[in-house]
Write an enzyme that holds these catalytic residues in place. Structure first.
Site, mmCIF file in Angstrom:
data_model
loop_
_atom_site.group_PDB
_atom_site.id
_atom_site.type_symbol
_atom_site.label_atom_id
_atom_site.label_comp_id
_atom_site.label_asym_id
_atom_site.label_seq_id
_atom_site.Cartn_x
_atom_site.Cartn_y
_atom_site.Cartn_z
ATOM 1 N N HIS A 34 0.857 -1.193 0.000
ATOM 2 C CA HIS A 34 0.000 0.000 0.000
ATOM 3 C C HIS A 34 0.892 1.241 0.000
ATOM 4 O O HIS A 34 2.130 1.118 -0.081
ATOM 5 C CB HIS A 34 -0.952 -0.036 1.194
ATOM 6 C CG HIS A 34 -0.262 -0.316 2.502
ATOM 7 N ND1 HIS A 34 0.623 0.569 3.079
ATOM 8 C CD2 HIS A 34 -0.302 -1.388 3.337
ATOM 9 C CE1 HIS A 34 1.074 0.077 4.212
ATOM 10 N NE2 HIS A 34 0.543 -1.120 4.385
ATOM 11 N N GLY A 36 1.921 3.105 2.296
ATOM 12 C CA GLY A 36 2.967 3.093 3.330
ATOM 13 C C GLY A 36 4.227 2.415 2.788
ATOM 14 O O GLY A 36 5.339 2.952 2.892
ATOM 15 N N HIS A 37 4.054 1.227 2.188
ATOM 16 C CA HIS A 37 5.205 0.542 1.586
ATOM 17 C C HIS A 37 5.795 1.380 0.456
ATOM 18 O O HIS A 37 7.009 1.463 0.299
ATOM 19 C CB HIS A 37 4.770 -0.810 0.991
ATOM 20 C CG HIS A 37 4.223 -1.784 1.979
ATOM 21 N ND1 HIS A 37 2.904 -2.173 1.966
ATOM 22 C CD2 HIS A 37 4.804 -2.443 3.014
ATOM 23 C CE1 HIS A 37 2.704 -3.064 2.931
ATOM 24 N NE2 HIS A 37 3.829 -3.232 3.588
ATOM 25 N N LYS A 149 4.917 2.849 11.843
ATOM 26 C CA LYS A 149 3.668 2.298 12.382
ATOM 27 C C LYS A 149 3.984 1.098 13.283
ATOM 28 O O LYS A 149 3.376 0.927 14.327
ATOM 29 C CB LYS A 149 2.713 1.871 11.262
ATOM 30 C CG LYS A 149 1.413 1.308 11.819
ATOM 31 C CD LYS A 149 0.341 1.202 10.785
ATOM 32 C CE LYS A 149 0.506 0.000 9.909
ATOM 33 N NZ LYS A 149 0.185 -1.283 10.598
#
Ligand code: PAF
Length: 282
Positions: A34, A36-37, A149
């Site tokens: 997603h 974030g990656h 996170k």
């Protein structure tokens, strides 16, 4: 952009890059990438000549009643994300390639892992440290990228690298959020429409905590109680933990008199989501 499945293929490619004097970044992931990656891959692309993304749902870090079988997987989607963000190679091994028959060596840590997710998920960090060590040995990157996170994971990996003299720079990258504040996570895909709405409760609790601290509150008990009240007011949510810990030791503290991490894990229905904030970022 190449997808390779074996340790030998990764090693051969990285050796060729090294012969050309190129630097290498590694982004370890469990796939189903997603934004974030994507931000980790883009950071690695900016800071290294070549970027390897590992895409491996690591059985060793899942407990017996966890979601190993149902964990989402989509290598074609992942390839598109890696390509778009400047990654050069995906390492997508089978479990047998990573853990051959008779595999029996583990990397365990006796500090930092007893609190937070380590308490709720016994053995989880042993699995993370073991697979990340293997990935470091396979790719031998200059730098490796992890999301904030998973704040405890980041602390554990930094500690492992220091303890074991691994010559790798560990980079922690900011949490990426949806427009309504929910932290991006591959597990968000488990949520029904109703649960997805309820899941913003983690962000609301984070905001409650940061507001209180901005207002001068230093009593961790008060902050946690107020954050818990936000979670408890959401019928689909059940807190696993909300804790404030010393950033260096991951041990709970009572007063905000040093840099601290406030971390929470909350079940939304059957899905366990995590979020956090560092007091130094407020
Ligand atoms: O953060 C994750 O996705 C995993 O824990 C990691 C670091 C890729 C190890 O399997």
């Amino acid at each position: 952009m190449r997808i390779v499945n074996t340790v030998d293929e990764v090693r051969n490619q990285v050796r060729r890059w090294r012969e050309q004097g190129l630097t290498v970044g590694l982004v370890p992931t469990m796939g189903y990438l997603h934004e974030g990656h994507a931000s980790l891959i883009a950071a690695s692309h900016r800071e290294n000549d070549r970027t390897v993304v590992s895409d491996f749902v690591n059985p060793m870090q899942f407990g017996p009643s966890e979601d190993l079988e149902s964990y989402p997987r989509d290598i074609e989607h992942d390839a598109a994300v890696v390509e778009k963000n400047g990654g050069d190679m995906i390492f997508h091994p089978t479990p047998e390639e990573m853990y051959h028959k008779g595999f029996s060596s583990f990397v365990d840590m006796t500090v930092l892992t007893e609190e937070l997710c380590g308490l709720s998920r016994p053995g989880h960090f042993r699995g993370v440290c073991t697979v990340v060590s293997k990935l470091f040995n396979i790719v031998k990157p200059d730098r490796a990228y992890f999301g904030k996170k998973d704040a405890q994971q980041l602390a554990v990996i930094r500690h492992m690298v220091d303890d074991l003299n691994m010559d790798i720079e560990i980079k922690g990258c900011p949490i990426v959020r949806e427009a309504d504040g929910l932290a991006k996570s591959s597990r968000n895909t488990y949520l029904s429409t109703e649960e997805r709405k309820a899941a913003t409760v983690l962000w609301r609790a984070v905001n409650k905590g940061t507001e209180l601290i901005r207002g001068g509150e230093k009593d961790c008990g008060v902050i946690i109680r107020e954050m818990s009240a936000v979670i408890d007011a959401e019928p689909l949510a059940r807190a696993d933990y909300i804790k404030i810990v010393d950033c260096a030791t991951m041990q709970q503290i009572e007063t905000l008199d040093r840099d601290a991490l406030c971390a929470l894990a909350v079940y939304i229905g059957k899905t366990r989501l995590i979020d956090n904030f560092f007091t130094e970022d407020i």
